[in-house]
Design a protein around this motif. Structure first.
Motif, PDB file in Angstrom:
ATOM      1  N   LEU A   1      15.672 121.121 -16.974  1.00 49.68           N
ATOM      2  CA  LEU A   1      15.996 119.832 -17.558  1.00 49.68           C
ATOM      3  C   LEU A   1      17.404 119.412 -17.135  1.00 49.68           C
ATOM      4  N   ILE A   2      17.512 118.169 -16.666  1.00 44.31           N
ATOM      5  CA  ILE A   2      18.813 117.674 -16.230  1.00 44.31           C
ATOM      6  C   ILE A   2      19.790 117.655 -17.394  1.00 44.31           C
ATOM      7  N   ARG A   3      19.286 117.392 -18.587  1.00 43.97           N
ATOM      8  CA  ARG A   3      20.140 117.390 -19.776  1.00 43.97           C
ATOM      9  C   ARG A   3      20.793 118.759 -19.975  1.00 43.97           C
ATOM     10  N   ASP A   4      20.024 119.823 -19.732  1.00 41.65           N
ATOM     11  CA  ASP A   4      20.582 121.169 -19.891  1.00 41.65           C
ATOM     12  C   ASP A   4      21.597 121.477 -18.799  1.00 41.65           C
ATOM     13  N   VAL A   5      21.304 121.043 -17.570  1.00 46.51           N
ATOM     14  CA  VAL A   5      22.222 121.290 -16.454  1.00 46.51           C
ATOM     15  C   VAL A   5      23.558 120.591 -16.699  1.00 46.51           C
ATOM     16  N   LEU A   6      23.496 119.332 -17.124  1.00 44.16           N
ATOM     17  CA  LEU A   6      24.725 118.598 -17.405  1.00 44.16           C
ATOM     18  C   LEU A   6      25.454 119.173 -18.618  1.00 44.16           C
ATOM     19  N   GLY A   7      24.690 119.632 -19.603  1.00 43.82           N
ATOM     20  CA  GLY A   7      25.306 120.211 -20.792  1.00 43.82           C
ATOM     21  C   GLY A   7      26.074 121.483 -20.495  1.00 43.82           C
ATOM     22  N   GLU A   8      25.664 122.218 -19.464  1.00 41.83           N
ATOM     23  CA  GLU A   8      26.387 123.429 -19.075  1.00 41.83           C
ATOM     24  C   GLU A   8      27.575 123.126 -18.169  1.00 41.83           C
ATOM     25  N   ALA A   9      27.429 122.144 -17.270  1.00 43.21           N
ATOM     26  CA  ALA A   9      28.460 121.890 -16.265  1.00 43.21           C
ATOM     27  C   ALA A   9      29.561 120.957 -16.756  1.00 43.21           C
ATOM     28  N   LEU A  10      29.194 119.966 -17.584  1.00 43.90           N
ATOM     29  CA  LEU A  10      30.183 118.967 -18.005  1.00 43.90           C
ATOM     30  C   LEU A  10      31.353 119.563 -18.783  1.00 43.90           C
TER      31      LEU A  10
END
Length: 338
Positions: A90-99
């Motif tokens: 999920l892109i939401r999870d990827v952004l939530g980890e990287a941001l």
């Protein structure tokens, strides 16, 4: 003020629309076939053209460009970002980890840059044309001319590789870690204080590379603002009242001279975010920049556009906050139409 903020948010919508359209056009102009790259990375070098066509149909790559774009735009508007084309996460999870990692780097670099550059600019203005003023100017512009990725590579070579500097009390060969923003093993078992020290230890070198390019601009803006302010009538009045030079400089002149520096804050945030792409790649920090770089190589349309849109929102937010801070510091400024 709230009406001004609302108007700024509404006028930002066309800007975001143009950014997403331009990003999508650049990705489409690239000759790379995302599905072919995806299949090759999976190790299946003999994938049939039928299998590739099925993948393209699954991700709407067989549709016209405008259909693909408006589907991506609809997902952005509904915050249903979907999954990445690389690994199906999920892109939401990827952004939530990287941001959070990128924000930690950028915010820390901005704070350090202002804490160092503003006092240097004030001192250079007070001691104008002195030997130390010229030396600080020369040193800051020398640092500004050095590429951050080159300095990062040298820091890794001399301080992290263990070839030139060794710290036997540390688990790594060098004085600083080679990769990552925290330890890969045993980090979860550390206490809160130990985690903080571990993160600070890992981020020392990346923060150096992100901070020093911003010192020259901020210090020069501060110096120029202070020189102009020290010539104004209210400064002469303050001195005539018998106030100490320290009170004149820091209580009266500094606040007025910081107005252009506050405006510069809105420009420093996007520069640090874009600069963190290279720094994260050099130091192996999986933040927003490194994730974006991996997504562009594929290219992963949904992930790239999501990252670009998020970065654009942060940039517009930084500009808005700098304008609000400008108005709060200067009572002569009133919120009007942007």
């Amino acid at each position: 003020m709230w009406a001004y903020v609302l108007r700024r948010c509404l006028t930002s919508i066309p800007t975001l629309f143009g950014i997403t359209l331009l990003t999508f056009g650049l990705l489409r102009a690239a000759s790379a076939d995302p599905m072919l790259v995806k299949v090759q990375r999976s190790g299946d070098m003999r994938a049939s053209s039928r299998a590739l066509d099925q993948l393209r149909q699954l991700y709407d790559l067989d549709q016209p460009w405008y259909v693909q774009y408006f589907k991506l735009l609809r997902r952005l508007c509904t915050l249903d970002l979907g999954t990445t084309w690389q690994d199906g996460r999920l892109i939401r999870d990827v952004l939530g980890e990287a941001l959070p990692v990128s924000l930690l780097l950028s915010a820390s670099a901005i704070l350090l840059a202002y804490l160092i550059a503003v006092p240097l600019g004030v001192y250079s203005a007070v001691r104008r044309d002195s030997l130390l003023d010229r030396g600080v100017t020369w040193l800051l512009f020398l640092l500004y001319s050095l590429p951050a990725f080159w300095c990062g590579t040298l820091l890794l070579l001399f301080l992290s590789s263990g070839e030139f500097a060794r710290c036997p009390d540390l688990p790594a060969g060098g004085c600083f870690p080679l990769q990552g923003w925290h330890s890969f093993q045993g980090f979860e078992q550390l206490t809160a204080a130990q985690k903080l020290l571990d993160v600070v230890w890992h981020l020392c070198l990346p923060l150096v590379c992100l901070t020093y390019p911003a010192l020259a601009g901020i210090s020069r803006f501060t110096r120029a603002g202070m020189l102009d302010t020290l010539q104004l009538d209210f400064i002469r009045t303050a001195r005539a009242k018998g106030l100490s030079e320290r009170a004149v400089v820091f209580r009266h002149a500094l606040r007025h001279s910081l107005l252009p520096v506050i405006t510069l804050l809105g420009l420093e945030l996007p520069q640090l975010i874009s600069g963190s792409v290279v720094i994260e790649a050099v130091f192996g920090i999986r933040g927003l920049g490194l994730v974006a770089l991996e997504a562009i190589r594929m290219p992963d349309y949904p992930l790239v556009i999501s990252i670009v849109t998020l970065t654009a929102c942060l940039t517009l937010l930084g500009s808005l906050l700098s304008d609000i801070a400008y108005a709060l510091l200067d009572p002569r400024v009133r919120f009007g139409r942007p």
